[in-house]
Design a protein around this motif. Structure first.
Motif: not given
Lengths: 225, 221
Positions: A45-50
């Motif tokens: 969530w914190g890296k890929h989705h962002r």
């Protein structure tokens, strides 16, 4: 175009803020432990989705897509299969929202009510549905997703698998449940063992409440068109 | 039921034997490419991922042999995607292990001789070529490979990507792979996580240009 996600508040209003925002999962990042680690959520969530959100915003600023809903951007950039460059980012933003909302702490098990009846009707039994869903997810070559969808034209539940960022919105189905089978979704926790990840997902993570309410919404929307 | 032979060729009645494949050994220890690529990744990549391609390819070959001997065209066609995927996975990874070398065995040493000249002539410099390969690798969506290939018909180098486990020949029958960079997430995730560009930057420290030069010179003399 009728909103297919319904569940996502983001797409329910045409007068949206011009910038696409990163939505948080509906639970803290450690809430799915030990089945999906906090570390995975921090990266996924914190890296890929962002990144999908940030990169999409960079791609659409100053273009005709700026200010449109996420779903409109997805359909527009899918372009009947001749993908525009920003399709991957747009669809992946939506896919990951849908994925977080497909899970909950203390999830898994078996659904009840109308959803269970329809699963039994269209797959024979819950076990046969689960087998088909896990097989689709395990045999998606490369990156992609597996889905439980509602096909309005046939009033039927189906399992499908899609490559990379493709999702049911562009295939004329109502999405009900998804599992991410890009390697980044499971590699920290399961390495190459995708089948183990899928078993843990089914047994411990699926939010059948979310799936049921999506089905209700899908049937209501299908009745209106 | 057709007989499956491992390496040996013998005929049993009217069934052909199927030549199956086995996992090639790495020419170096799992930890030998550190710190560029971790030993943990190399072990999983070789023992689990590459092995799975080999195992599944062999299984598909058995099924194909059976379908052929039953003249079941539908079954033959249905098997094509799993053959392409798993066979391609075996082909690509077999090249990849040779593309890499420990630093004390030439890994990271720049190319010399005719390949170096061709790179200068076509791309301007090695740095420009590496940057092109890295930017194509970074931009690739989903799973795939980025290749430095030789078009043996026109004797030209090119940078090309393939999706999933498609071998480079799927982009042109005259293409010979010189170097391939695996950009599937399993190739780097445990070490580099989402930062694919760092993996791409570091892999050049263990790149085996000697192998690429050998292949190039073989095709170009």
């Amino acid at each position: 175009m009728t909103s297919r996600s319904g569940f996502s508040a983001r797409s329910s209003n045409e007068n949206v803020a011009a910038k696409i925002e990163l939505k948080a999962p509906p639970y803290p990042l450690d809430a799915l432990e030990p089945h999906m680690s906090r570390k995975t959520l921090e990266f996924h969530w914190g890296k890929h989705h962002r990144s999908y959100v940030d990169n999409l915003n960079k791609q659409i600023v100053g273009t005709e897509l700026h200010g449109k809903t996420l779903e409109a951007i997805i359909v527009n950039t899918y372009n009947k299969g001749d993908l525009h460059p920003s399709f991957n980012n747009a669809a992946q933003v939506w896919n990951h929202d849908f994925f977080w909302e497909s899970m909950k702490p203390g999830g898994g098990g078996v659904p009840n009510g109308e959803l269970l009846e329809l699963i039994k009707r269209d797959f024979g039994s819950f076990e046969e549905f689960e087998k088909e869903f896990k097989t689709a997810a395990a045999t998606q070559f490369g990156s992609g997703w597996a889905w439980l969808v509602y096909k309005a034209q046939d009033n039927k539940l189906l399992v499908i698998k899609t490559p990379n960022a493709v999702n049911p919105l562009v295939l004329d189905y109502y999405p009900l449940l998804t599992v991410d089978v890009w390697e980044h979704a499971y590699y920290l926790d399961f390495q190459n063992r995708r089948p183990d990840y899928l078993s843990v997902f089914m047994e411990n993570l699926v939010s059948w409440e979310a799936v049921s309410s999506r089905l209700q919404l899908a049937k209501a929307q299908a009745a209106q068109t | 039921m057709s007989k499956i032979s491992r390496g040996a060729n013998f005929n049993s009645g009217n069934s052909r034997s199927v030549q199956t494949l086995s996992l090639p050994d790495l020419p170096y220890d799992y930890g030998a490419l550190e710190p560029a690529i971790s030993g943990e990744i190399m072990r999983l990549h070789h023992q689990k991922h590459h092995q799975a391609y080999v195992t599944n390819y062999n299984k598909a070959l058995e099924q194909l042999d059976s379908a052929i001997s039953k003249a079941d065209a539908s079954a033959v066609v249905k098997l094509q995607s799993t053959i392409k995927f798993n066979g391609g996975g075996h082909i690509n990874h077999s090249i990849f292990w040779k593309n890499l070398a420990p630093v004390n065995e030439g890994g990271g040493d720049p190319p010399k001789g005719s390949l170096s000249n061709a790179i200068e002539k076509q791309f301007g410099s090695l740095e420009v070529l590496v940057q092109k390969i890295n930017s194509e690798g970074a931009a690739l969506q989903g799973s795939g490979w980025v290749w430095l290939a030789l078009d043996k018909e026109f004797k030209r180098l090119l940078v090309e990507t393939t999706a999933n486990q498609d071998p480079i020949v799927t982009k042109g029958s005259a293409l010979v792979p010189l170097l391939g960079v695996d950009v599937w997430e399993h190739a780097y995730y445990l070490q580099y996580k989402n930062v694919k560009p760092d993996y791409l930057k570091n892999i050049w420290k263990v790149m085996n240009w000697n192998y690429a030069t050998q292949v190039y010179e073989k095709e170009c003399i």
